[in-house]
Write a protein that holds these residues in place. Structure first.
Motif, mmCIF file in Angstrom:
data_model
loop_
_atom_site.group_PDB
_atom_site.id
_atom_site.type_symbol
_atom_site.label_atom_id
_atom_site.label_comp_id
_atom_site.label_asym_id
_atom_site.label_seq_id
_atom_site.Cartn_x
_atom_site.Cartn_y
_atom_site.Cartn_z
ATOM 1 N N SER A 52 0.719 -1.402 -0.030
ATOM 2 C CA SER A 52 0.070 -0.097 -0.020
ATOM 3 C C SER A 52 0.962 1.402 0.034
ATOM 4 O O SER A 52 0.215 2.344 -0.522
ATOM 5 C CB SER A 52 -0.902 0.098 1.111
ATOM 6 N N THR A 99 -6.035 -6.469 -5.059
ATOM 7 C CA THR A 99 -6.221 -5.493 -4.002
ATOM 8 C C THR A 99 -5.512 -4.368 -4.229
ATOM 9 O O THR A 99 -5.885 -3.029 -4.012
ATOM 10 C CB THR A 99 -5.812 -6.331 -2.756
ATOM 11 N N ASP A 107 -6.662 -0.394 -5.136
ATOM 12 C CA ASP A 107 -6.327 0.928 -4.122
ATOM 13 C C ASP A 107 -5.714 1.810 -4.969
ATOM 14 O O ASP A 107 -5.569 3.072 -4.490
ATOM 15 C CB ASP A 107 -5.225 0.190 -3.037
ATOM 16 N N GLN A 147 -7.190 5.207 -6.934
ATOM 17 C CA GLN A 147 -7.361 6.481 -6.503
ATOM 18 C C GLN A 147 -6.322 7.532 -6.878
ATOM 19 O O GLN A 147 -6.540 8.803 -6.694
ATOM 20 C CB GLN A 147 -7.502 6.395 -4.798
#
Length: 400
Positions: free
Chosen positions: A131, A336, A340, A343
């Motif tokens: 992330s 996943t 994410d 955005q």
């Protein structure tokens, strides 16, 4: 005019069965042939092509405005289009707004990273975050630790940048991440002499001199990271979500691969698309209504659904996102990360007055001088600025 992988014989037969008054003549995608056909006024009716780079085509009046078709369509809806489709939009001076001149079939945020965890573990390097983006400086340090050389030969490259495919796009991304721009407001001039551009240019030169990955002075035989990464001879490659489609059947490798966010240079998180493959209808097409029916079928029909399920890129339609594969662990992880990353999706600035290939060639020429120490970074940045601005001036005169 498509690539052979874009539309199968089975799909063509299915389309013709559903549209018995339309017959498809398939032409192999060929840029030279396409340019000749466009120049002669007898182009194909539907053409495969990238959204990024379409500004030059649109500025020359070669593409059909698809907005009227889109507004009437029961199959394709504006609200279902992914943001990448904005790179096919053109308002007469710049991309991102105005009419639609193409529809994206699939795309990826191409600055993201894929890496081999087994090679990380062997080098005792911590895995990348799912992330949080790594900085470009950290990425280069990691690549140095992962690179394995013996007897003057590189056994494992630490990092691949798909150098042969694009230089402008990743450099422009680095500049955007620093809150700056390469182009002026009307896209008639570029400037690589700014602090942000020089920093990005310097990073590329340092990457090349470090010998951690392929460059145009040390190219891969096939011009792509895929086979080298697949052979476990490259630890990280900068490629979009689509890259995972290469390894669905490779059980020995896909257990060790993961996807990571786009690296960052500066404080602004930006994860753009470099291409966005789609379809457009030439302005001089003689069968536009029939061509649009094929566009609808190709984007939203069985071909679109099959592409989504294959994992070869993110669909150009939001409604097809749930069909992306998640059966294997690496697919779930990549899905996943990709979700994410959406955005932070953003378009790259693009001038209608020069082709992407010409800009890439000018940048590569300047970088090679720096890598060989024939020129300083400052001198090379000034030179590439002058070279590209000359191209932009000529293009502006041609477009009018």
């Amino acid at each position: 005019m498509f690539g052979p992988e874009d539309l199968s014989k089975k799909q063509i037969a299915d389309f013709e069965a559903k549209n018995p008054d339309i017959k498809i003549r398939f032409l192999q995608n060929d840029a030279t042939r396409l340019n000749a056909m466009l120049a002669s006024g007898n182009p194909p009716d539907v053409v495969i092509g990238a959204a990024v780079g379409s500004a030059n085509t649109n500025a020359r009046g070669l593409a059909t405005d698809l907005t009227p078709y889109l507004e009437k369509s029961r199959v394709l809806k504006k609200q279902d289009l992914q943001p990448v489709n904005d790179s096919f939009r053109w308002d007469g001076s710049k991309i991102g707004q105005g009419a639609y001149y193409g529809i994206v079939k699939d795309w990826s945020q191409d600055a993201t990273l894929w890496y081999n965890t087994a090679l990380f573990d062997k080098a005792k390097v911590p895995h990348l975050s799912d992330s949080e983006p790594v900085s470009y400086d950290e990425l280069l340090d990691i690549a140095k630790k992962l690179t394995v050389k013996r007897g003057g030969k590189t056994l494992v490259f630490g990092l691949g940048l798909e150098w042969a495919w694009s230089l402008y796009a990743p450099l422009a991304t680095m500049v955007l991440q620093q809150g700056a721009q390469l182009y002026n407001e009307d896209l008639t001039e570029i400037d690589f002499t700014t602090n942000a551009a020089r920093r990005a240019f310097s990073w590329y030169a340092e990457f090349a001199r470090a010998g951690v990955g392929p460059t145009s002075l040390n190219p891969l035989p096939d011009g792509s990271d895929q086979s080298t990464f697949g052979a476990k001879r490259m630890a990280i490659t900068q490629d979009g979500y689509w890259f995972g489609g290469n390894f669905i059947e490779n059980k020995a490798l896909n257990a060790d691969i993961r996807m990571a966010p786009a690296p960052q240079m500066g404080d602004k998180r930006v994860s753009p698309w470099y291409s966005g493959q789609g379809v457009w209808i030439p302005a001089k097409s003689k069968h536009k209504d029939e061509a649009w029916k094929l566009v609808e079928y190709f984007i939203a029909g069985p071909p679109g659904e099959e592409r989504a399920k294959s994992g070869w890129g993110i669909p150009g339609l939001k409604s097809l996102l749930p069909k992306l594969p998640q059966e294997q662990p690496y697919q779930k992880q990549a899905y996943t990360v990709a979700q994410d990353e959406l955005q932070y999706a953003a378009p790259l600035p693009e001038s209608p007055y020069a082709t992407t290939d010409a800009v890439n060639a000018a940048i590569d020429k300047a970088l090679q001088r720096v890598i060989k120490k024939d020129q300083t970074v400052d001198a090379a940045c000034a030179a590439v600025t002058a070279d590209i601005n000359k191209l932009l001036k000529q293009g502006k005169e041609q477009v009018g």
